[in-house]
Design a protein around this motif. Structure first.
Motif, short mmCIF file in Angstrom:
data_model
loop_
_atom_site.label_atom_id
_atom_site.label_comp_id
_atom_site.label_asym_id
_atom_site.label_seq_id
_atom_site.Cartn_x
_atom_site.Cartn_y
_atom_site.Cartn_z
N LYS A 16 5.48 2.87 1.62
CA LYS A 16 4.99 3.17 0.26
C LYS A 16 5.76 4.31 -0.39
N THR A 17 5.93 5.40 0.38
CA THR A 17 6.61 6.57 -0.19
C THR A 17 8.08 6.25 -0.45
N ASP A 70 5.43 12.97 -0.67
CA ASP A 70 5.39 13.65 0.63
C ASP A 70 6.14 14.98 0.61
N SER A 91 2.58 10.37 4.95
CA SER A 91 1.83 10.89 3.81
C SER A 91 0.49 11.42 4.29
N ASP A 147 1.08 7.28 -5.01
CA ASP A 147 1.42 6.86 -3.65
C ASP A 147 0.41 7.45 -2.67
N PHE A 148 -0.34 6.57 -2.03
CA PHE A 148 -1.42 7.03 -1.15
C PHE A 148 -1.01 6.97 0.32
#
Ligand SMILES: Nc1nc2c(ncn2[C@@H]2O[C@H](COP(=O)(O)OP(=O)(O)OP(=O)(O)O)[C@@H](O)[C@H]2O)c(=O)[nH]1
Ligand SMILES: [Mg+2]
Length: 682
Positions: free
Chosen positions: A24-25, A52, A63, A82-83
């Motif tokens: 995701k990141t 991050d 994260s 972004d989780f």
């Protein structure tokens, strides 16, 4: 809603969610690079990504909280949220999701990660967030990728819809065919994909895959169904309209492919978002936001290391700028000191934020994550209320240096403000500060943050288990305190009838003094002395389920005093209890574990290994393929239970627990506990 090529616009807010470490990141970084928000695409390995950016996230290469960054694409503004994928930080996602327009679920083709994917999709389904699947890391994929629907569909309640099919050269993916556009593309590393002629095998593949995509769309469109049955080619616009309508309504979930590290498939994804994701108008409708005064929703609270508080918020309607005083449901939230555009941890001051924009408001002292804010005269009712999951793991923390005790209290308050899925319990008996949270990593990051962000170094330890002791038989015991040293002496003399009480009764003190052998005014002091002595029984623990009756005694007209009678009461207990068969009591909890059914057998084995008594198991209501296991288990065994429950369930099992009763504990375990207590006291 977009119809016939007209497209509603407005700033979007898109969530990047998905199982742990799915990319995701990295995808956020790829989107920012590809859309020109940053010059160079950083990597997790080099520790230079926009997301991050906190020390804790960099150190752990994962994260640990929400990262937000904004960009523009083809003239539209996008904020990407972004989780973290780790289940321990899931509250950041759950509480912020209501404010987003759509979610991109970043995943891998890995059966082991399907349960995690199911949990995330479940959250999106329940919150009615339209969603796309982005199958990442296709640079590592092989031809098993054709299994994508078979593997991933069980995780989703809505139908997955293949938007693209990959094309191969040997075993390596070289590009894809877009089934809605009917175009073939070949991937270029860190550059837009190139259109190539759609012919040969790719064309055949496209025909079959496209037909099944249309069939899925036709489930919700009778006209399209008829066209398919009669072999009529539906117009392309109709397909796009159906796609966008069905995605927005959450009826289907399109699947796209890509590689975040190589920025393959990233522009395709952005285009799909541009055409198919809802806009702020759809989102405010979903949330029931009232027209009128400006309204914003707080997605996250950050306390920066230099003391400033920032509330990451999405403006849902109206316009909010510096100097605006905002209301929350319970009163004033504060006055907006500044509006920031966010780029990871970096904030840049900007003008007022309009409907749809996601920004950070400075210094809203009383605003909390999850608040619905308005600048009107009356508060806006909360658009949603998301309670954190019950905590499952705890540690005791203490400031390394005593002088930091007060600072620790303040730092903990900030920590809790940032992450409401952590709670702090002050144990009055042991004076421990106990931090309760969602897992080992979250609590580790919490203590790191206490020192890195809030400047308080701490030590952590295992919290003390609430053992007690009681007696199994009674005794009549005299306690005489007599001291004759120099002038004034001390004299108190009592006889106590000590007896065990049923479990859960606590402690009672009564008296049956006849003829004033112990004067009335000294009797309460005897009771105090007894209560004090019961704080540490012969095994070293507080004594419960016991009664002491004062039945006899004597006094001295000059030397007796409250103090002397207190000491006499204590003495009687200290001398009497060791002869009453003292026994250890341990707290037993009722634990309810939820897990995928495949793991239920493992759970049973795990429970017996931890002195758990299985009370029964059931299917979990509303959760196909999941079970609930009910167990009674000692508190000492619950301490790190979550670690094993997660490792037996690919990370998705969890539990809740509540105190049930105190139970006698004898044998080796009890001896060890008593010995440990004695050596700790020595
Ligand atoms: N081969 C390959 N590796 C990738 C790709 N995308 C991400 N990775 C790697 O996967 C690892 C995790 O990447 P992240 O971007 O941190 O994943 P994440 O989903 O944000 O992780 P969490 O937020 O901790 O859940 C890193 O080592 C990345 O370099 C990809 O497309 N291909
Ligand atoms: Mg991440």
């Amino acid at each position: 809603m977009a119809q016939n090529g007209t497209r509603a616009t407005g700033p979007r807010c898109i969530a990047l969610v998905g199982p742990f470490q799915s990319g995701k990141t990295t995808l956020l970084e790829a989107i920012l690079a590809r859309t020109g928000a940053i010059q160079r695409q950083g990597t997790i390995e080099a520790g230079n990504t926009v997301g991050d950016a906190s020390k804790e996230a960099r150190d752990h290469k994962m994260s640990v909280e929400l990262s937000v960054a904004s960009t523009t694409f083809m003239g539209d503004a996008y904020t990407m949220a972004d989780f973290p994928g780790s289940i321990e930080f899931v509250h950041d996602m759950r509480v912020a999701l209501p404010a987003v327009d759509a979610a991109v679920v970043v995943c891998e083709l890995d059966e082991k990660k399907v349960p995690q994917l199911q949990l995330i999709l479940r959250e999106l389904e329940e919150q009615k967030i339209p969603r796309f699947l982005f199958l990442n890391k296709i640079d590592k994929a092989d031809s098993t990728i054709h299994d994508v629907l078979r593997v991933l569909q069980p995780a989703s309640r809505s139908k997955l819809l293949l938007r693209q099919v990959p094309t191969f050269s040997g075993d390596i993916i070289t590009g894809f065919v877009d089934l809605a556009l009917e175009r073939a593309f070949v991937y270029k590393e860190h550059a837009p994909s190139e259109v190539i002629p759609l012919e040969g095998d790719a064309l055949d593949l496209e025909k079959t895959a496209r037909f099944s995509m249309l069939e899925t769309l036709a489930d919700h469109d009778d006209e399209l169904m008829e066209q398919l049955l009669e072999d009529i080619q539906p117009p392309r616009d109709k397909i796009f309209d159906d796609l966008s309508k069905e995605v927005r309504e959450g009826l289907v979930c399109p699947v796209l492919f890509g590689s975040a590290t190589r920025t393959n498939g990233v522009l395709r994804l952005m285009k799909a978002l541009r055409h198919e994701s809802p806009t702020i108008a759809d989102t405010t409708k979903r949330l029931g936001v009232k027209a009128g005064s400006p309204v914003a929703y707080v997605m996250k609270t950050i306390n920066t290391s230099h003391g400033g508080k920032m509330s990451v918020a999405r403006v849902l309607t109206g316009k909010i700028g510096d100097g605006t005083t905002l209301l929350r449901a319970e009163g004033e939230a504060g006055r907006v000191a500044a509006v920031f555009k966010l780029m990871g941890q970096h904030g840049e001051k900007r003008g007022p934020a309009e409907a749809g924009e996601t920004v950070a408001f400075g210094k809203l002292d009383h605003a909390k994550t999850g608040d619905t804010l308005t600048d009107g005269q009356t508060p806006h009712p909360p658009i949603v209320e998301v309670a954190p999951h019950a905590p499952v793991l705890c540690i005791a923390v203490a400031a390394k240096e005593r002088k930091d005790d007060v600072k620790l209290g303040q730092a903990l308050a900030k920590l809790l403000e940032e992450d409401p899925s952590i709670t702090v319990v002050h144990n009055a008996e042991t004076h421990e500060v106990v931090l309760w949270g969602q897992g080992e990593m979250q609590l580790r990051v919490a203590t790191e943050r206490l020192s890195d962000r809030f400047g308080v170094a701490t030590t952590s330890s295992k919290p003390t288990v609430g053992y007690r002791e009681t007696i199994k038989k009674g005794i009549v015991q005299r306690g005489r305190h007599r001291k004759q040293s120099g002038g004034h002496g001390q004299y108190g003399d009592v006889v106590l009838d000590i007896k065990p009480l049923p479990r859960g009764s606590g402690f009672t003190f009564t008296e049956e003094i006849k003829g004033g052998v112990v004067p009335r005014n000294y009797i309460p002091s005897v009771g105090e002395g007894v209560a004090d002595a019961l704080k540490h029984g012969p095994l070293g623990f507080p004594v419960v389920d016991i009664t002491a009756k004062l039945i006899d005694g004597s006094y001295h007209t000059v030397d007796s005093s409250d103090m002397a009678f207190q000491l006499a009461g204590r003495l009687a207990i200290h001398e009497g209890l060791p002869q009453c068969q003292p026994v250890l009591l341990e707290p037993i909890y009722q634990v309810e574990i939820v897990c995928p059914s495949e793991a239920t057998a493992k759970m049973n084995a795990l429970m017996s290994g931890r002195r758990g008594q299985i009370l029964g198991f059931d299917t979990r209501e509303g959760w196909d393929g999941w079970d609930v296991v009910r167990v009674q288990m000692p508190e000492s065994e619950i301490g790190d239970l979550i670690v094993e429950v997660r490792s037996a369930t690919a990370g998705v099992g969890s539990f809740t627990f509540k105190f049930d009763h105190m139970a006698e504990l004898v044998g080796r375990t009890a001896d060890q506990i008593v010995a440990a207590r004695k050596s700790a006291a020595a």
